[in-house]
Design a protein around this motif. Structure first.
Motif, PDB file in Angstrom:
ATOM      1  N   ILE A  80       0.834  -1.201   0.000  1.00 30.83           N
ATOM      2  CA  ILE A  80       0.000   0.000   0.000  1.00 30.83           C
ATOM      3  C   ILE A  80       0.869   1.252   0.000  1.00 30.83           C
ATOM      4  N   VAL A  81       0.573   2.160  -0.908  1.00 29.33           N
ATOM      5  CA  VAL A  81       1.324   3.409  -1.011  1.00 29.33           C
ATOM      6  C   VAL A  81       0.321   4.557  -0.866  1.00 29.33           C
ATOM      7  N   THR A  82       0.483   5.359   0.182  1.00 29.77           N
ATOM      8  CA  THR A  82      -0.413   6.506   0.369  1.00 29.77           C
ATOM      9  C   THR A  82       0.263   7.726  -0.238  1.00 29.77           C
ATOM     10  N   LYS A  83      -0.148   8.068  -1.447  1.00 37.01           N
ATOM     11  CA  LYS A  83       0.531   9.134  -2.193  1.00 37.01           C
ATOM     12  C   LYS A  83      -0.394   9.715  -3.245  1.00 37.01           C
ATOM     13  N   ASP A  84      -0.087  10.959  -3.606  1.00 38.17           N
ATOM     14  CA  ASP A  84      -0.772  11.589  -4.734  1.00 38.17           C
ATOM     15  C   ASP A  84      -0.370  10.860  -6.026  1.00 38.17           C
ATOM     16  N   PHE A  85      -1.337  10.667  -6.930  1.00 38.45           N
ATOM     17  CA  PHE A  85      -1.022   9.898  -8.150  1.00 38.45           C
ATOM     18  C   PHE A  85      -0.039  10.615  -9.073  1.00 38.45           C
ATOM     19  N   ARG A  86       0.158  11.943  -8.858  1.00 35.99           N
ATOM     20  CA  ARG A  86       1.167  12.644  -9.669  1.00 35.99           C
ATOM     21  C   ARG A  86       2.568  12.281  -9.231  1.00 35.99           C
ATOM     22  N   LYS A  87       2.658  11.636  -8.052  1.00 32.32           N
ATOM     23  CA  LYS A  87       3.978  11.252  -7.529  1.00 32.32           C
ATOM     24  C   LYS A  87       4.059   9.742  -7.371  1.00 32.32           C
ATOM     25  N   THR A  88       3.553   9.013  -8.326  1.00 30.23           N
ATOM     26  CA  THR A  88       3.604   7.545  -8.275  1.00 30.23           C
ATOM     27  C   THR A  88       5.075   7.112  -8.282  1.00 30.23           C
ATOM     28  N   PRO A  89       5.520   6.363  -7.258  1.00 34.09           N
ATOM     29  CA  PRO A  89       6.944   6.023  -7.201  1.00 34.09           C
ATOM     30  C   PRO A  89       7.387   5.128  -8.376  1.00 34.09           C
ATOM     31  N   PRO A  90       8.452   5.523  -9.092  1.00 34.39           N
ATOM     32  CA  PRO A  90       8.904   4.733 -10.251  1.00 34.39           C
ATOM     33  C   PRO A  90       9.362   3.328  -9.853  1.00 34.39           C
ATOM     34  N   ARG A  91       9.768   3.143  -8.581  1.00 32.89           N
ATOM     35  CA  ARG A  91      10.272   1.823  -8.169  1.00 32.89           C
ATOM     36  C   ARG A  91       9.191   0.739  -8.174  1.00 32.89           C
ATOM     37  N   ILE A  92       7.936   1.102  -8.312  1.00 34.49           N
ATOM     38  CA  ILE A  92       6.867   0.077  -8.278  1.00 34.49           C
ATOM     39  C   ILE A  92       7.062  -0.945  -9.402  1.00 34.49           C
TER      40      ILE A  92
ATOM     41  N   LEU B   7       2.702   7.567 -13.800  1.00 37.39           N
ATOM     42  CA  LEU B   7       2.261   6.158 -13.871  1.00 37.39           C
ATOM     43  C   LEU B   7       3.145   5.404 -14.861  1.00 37.39           C
ATOM     44  N   ARG B   8       3.411   6.043 -16.003  1.00 35.28           N
ATOM     45  CA  ARG B   8       4.220   5.375 -17.036  1.00 35.28           C
ATOM     46  C   ARG B   8       5.577   4.942 -16.480  1.00 35.28           C
ATOM     47  N   ARG B   9       6.191   5.840 -15.686  1.00 36.12           N
ATOM     48  CA  ARG B   9       7.510   5.508 -15.115  1.00 36.12           C
ATOM     49  C   ARG B   9       7.424   4.346 -14.121  1.00 36.12           C
ATOM     50  N   ALA B  10       6.226   4.144 -13.557  1.00 36.72           N
ATOM     51  CA  ALA B  10       6.073   3.074 -12.557  1.00 36.72           C
ATOM     52  C   ALA B  10       5.682   1.739 -13.191  1.00 36.72           C
ATOM     53  N   LEU B  11       5.614   1.719 -14.543  1.00 38.96           N
ATOM     54  CA  LEU B  11       5.236   0.483 -15.240  1.00 38.96           C
ATOM     55  C   LEU B  11       6.381  -0.021 -16.100  1.00 38.96           C
ATOM     56  N   LYS B  12       6.424  -1.333 -16.276  1.00 35.70           N
ATOM     57  CA  LYS B  12       7.435  -1.912 -17.182  1.00 35.70           C
ATOM     58  C   LYS B  12       7.034  -1.630 -18.633  1.00 35.70           C
ATOM     59  N   PRO B  13       7.996  -1.520 -19.558  1.00 36.83           N
ATOM     60  CA  PRO B  13       7.635  -1.353 -20.976  1.00 36.83           C
ATOM     61  C   PRO B  13       6.724  -2.505 -21.405  1.00 36.83           C
ATOM     62  N   GLY B  14       5.688  -2.150 -22.171  1.00 37.88           N
ATOM     63  CA  GLY B  14       4.750  -3.184 -22.637  1.00 37.88           C
ATOM     64  C   GLY B  14       3.639  -3.485 -21.639  1.00 37.88           C
ATOM     65  N   ALA B  15       3.667  -2.833 -20.478  1.00 36.24           N
ATOM     66  CA  ALA B  15       2.624  -3.088 -19.469  1.00 36.24           C
ATOM     67  C   ALA B  15       1.264  -2.631 -20.012  1.00 36.24           C
ATOM     68  N   THR B  16       0.210  -3.355 -19.619  1.00 33.06           N
ATOM     69  CA  THR B  16      -1.142  -2.957 -20.041  1.00 33.06           C
ATOM     70  C   THR B  16      -1.768  -2.090 -18.946  1.00 33.06           C
ATOM     71  N   PHE B  17      -2.643  -1.184 -19.393  1.00 34.51           N
ATOM     72  CA  PHE B  17      -3.289  -0.257 -18.461  1.00 34.51           C
ATOM     73  C   PHE B  17      -4.772  -0.141 -18.822  1.00 34.51           C
ATOM     74  N   VAL B  18      -5.633  -0.383 -17.836  1.00 31.02           N
ATOM     75  CA  VAL B  18      -7.079  -0.257 -18.044  1.00 31.02           C
ATOM     76  C   VAL B  18      -7.594   0.924 -17.227  1.00 31.02           C
ATOM     77  N   LEU B  19      -8.148   1.903 -17.926  1.00 35.13           N
ATOM     78  CA  LEU B  19      -8.731   3.073 -17.266  1.00 35.13           C
ATOM     79  C   LEU B  19     -10.250   2.987 -17.424  1.00 35.13           C
ATOM     80  N   ASP B  20     -10.944   3.003 -16.292  1.00 33.38           N
ATOM     81  CA  ASP B  20     -12.406   2.842 -16.309  1.00 33.38           C
ATOM     82  C   ASP B  20     -13.048   4.110 -15.735  1.00 33.38           C
ATOM     83  N   THR B  21     -13.846   4.792 -16.563  1.00 34.51           N
ATOM     84  CA  THR B  21     -14.496   6.007 -16.068  1.00 34.51           C
ATOM     85  C   THR B  21     -15.921   6.099 -16.609  1.00 34.51           C
ATOM     86  N   MET B  22     -16.609   7.212 -16.282  1.00 35.96           N
ATOM     87  CA  MET B  22     -17.992   7.368 -16.746  1.00 35.96           C
ATOM     88  C   MET B  22     -17.977   7.825 -18.192  1.00 35.96           C
ATOM     89  N   SER B  23     -18.940   7.360 -18.966  1.00 31.48           N
ATOM     90  CA  SER B  23     -19.014   7.838 -20.343  1.00 31.48           C
ATOM     91  C   SER B  23     -19.682   9.219 -20.354  1.00 31.48           C
TER      92      SER B  23
END
Ligand SMILES: C[S@@+](CC[C@H](N)C(=O)[O-])C[C@H]1O[C@@H](n2cnc3c(N)ncnc32)[C@H](O)[C@@H]1O
Length: 245
Positions: free
Chosen positions: A87-99, A127-143
């Motif tokens: 668990i990481v309690t942080k603002d999403f603009r500061k997502t740690p790259p080490r994840i 977020l991009r920096r915290a993901l491996k190259p080729g990682a998949t990302f699903v964003l779910d929001t209201m239409s």
């Protein structure tokens, strides 16, 4: 709004239906297409209603959220469920790259849209920096199309046991900014407890695509639900599947 217990009090018993959470978890895991044991980041994951079942299914899970109220609850419920999540309690603009996760999910209109477009871009880049190259990302929001077709200038919800009421009024769509601006009042046991305002940018699919591309993602598809239905003008959700370049 998310630094108080407003969200837990007003949404929890509405969204915690076990069957529909299990369906959403099935859907999002299928979209991510990752083998068991992979590392999934639940980005703005709240109190863990997806992170915990995903961990139970044999994935390594990191949950990031700004709200200590939500992350404390996630930690407690993960312990009670006998699973380990980071668990990481942080603002999403500061997502740690080490994840360095293999995939990420962002469920139920979480974080993106509440701040400025510039902040959303900063967040997606981190977020991009915290993901491996080729990682998949699903964003779910209201239409935004669904909201326009079903627009209601005021709203009203009551918890299942009747003790908590939420009144949303007024709700205004601002054409200059494309934002939905709401004032919500929480009543508990008949007493007015809290008033919160929120301003949510209702991104069009192509605007989210531009933002994701600027942040270094390749958009693969727009879907109308986590079950993988194609996006249609009637779809309630806007689900964007992308790949970290
Ligand atoms: C609508 S809730 C959804 C939570 C979770 N994804 C779910 O489906 O239950 C939005 C979540 O985004 C989190 N959030 C909002 N702004 C954030 C930010 N700037 N950084 C990290 N988390 C944020 C809130 O604390 C809240 O838990």
């Amino acid at each position: 709004m998310f630094l108080t217990d407003f969200y837990v009090q007003t949404y929890r018993d509405k969204v915690d239906d076990e069957l529909s959470v299990a369906r959403d978890v099935d859907g999002v895991l299928k979209l991510l297409g990752l083998p068991k044991g992979s590392h999934i980041l639940d980005w703005c994951g709240g109190y863990g209603r997806h992170a915990i079942p995903i961990a139970k299914r044999g994935y390594r899970v990191t949950l990031l959220d700004l709200s200590p109220i939500h992350t404390r609850l996630a930690g407690r419920e993960a312990r009670e469920a006998g699973v380990k999540i980071r668990i990481v309690t942080k603002d999403f603009r500061k997502t740690p790259p080490r994840i360095k996760a293999d995939g990420a999910i962002n469920m139920f209109t979480a974080g993106i849209g509440y701040l400025s477009e510039r902040d959303d871009l900063l967040a997606l880049k981190s977020l991009r920096r915290a993901l491996k190259p080729g990682a998949t990302f699903v964003l779910d929001t209201m239409s935004p199309h669904y909201i326009a077709r079903n627009y209601n200038p005021s709203g009203y919800t009551v918890s299942n046991d009747g003790s908590v009421r939420k009144v949303s009024f007024p709700r205004v769509y601002d054409f200059w900014t494309g934002r939905l601006i709401s004032t919500e009042t929480l009543y508990v046991g008949g007493r007015k407890e809290m008033v919160v305002t929120s301003s949510l940018r209702l991104y069009q699919p192509h605007e989210l695509k531009e933002l994701l591309e600027k942040a270094g993602f390749e958009v693969l598809s727009f879907l109308g639900s986590l079950a993988g239905e194609p996006m249609a003008i009637e779809s309630k959700r806007l689900v964007v599947l992308s790949l970290r370049r």
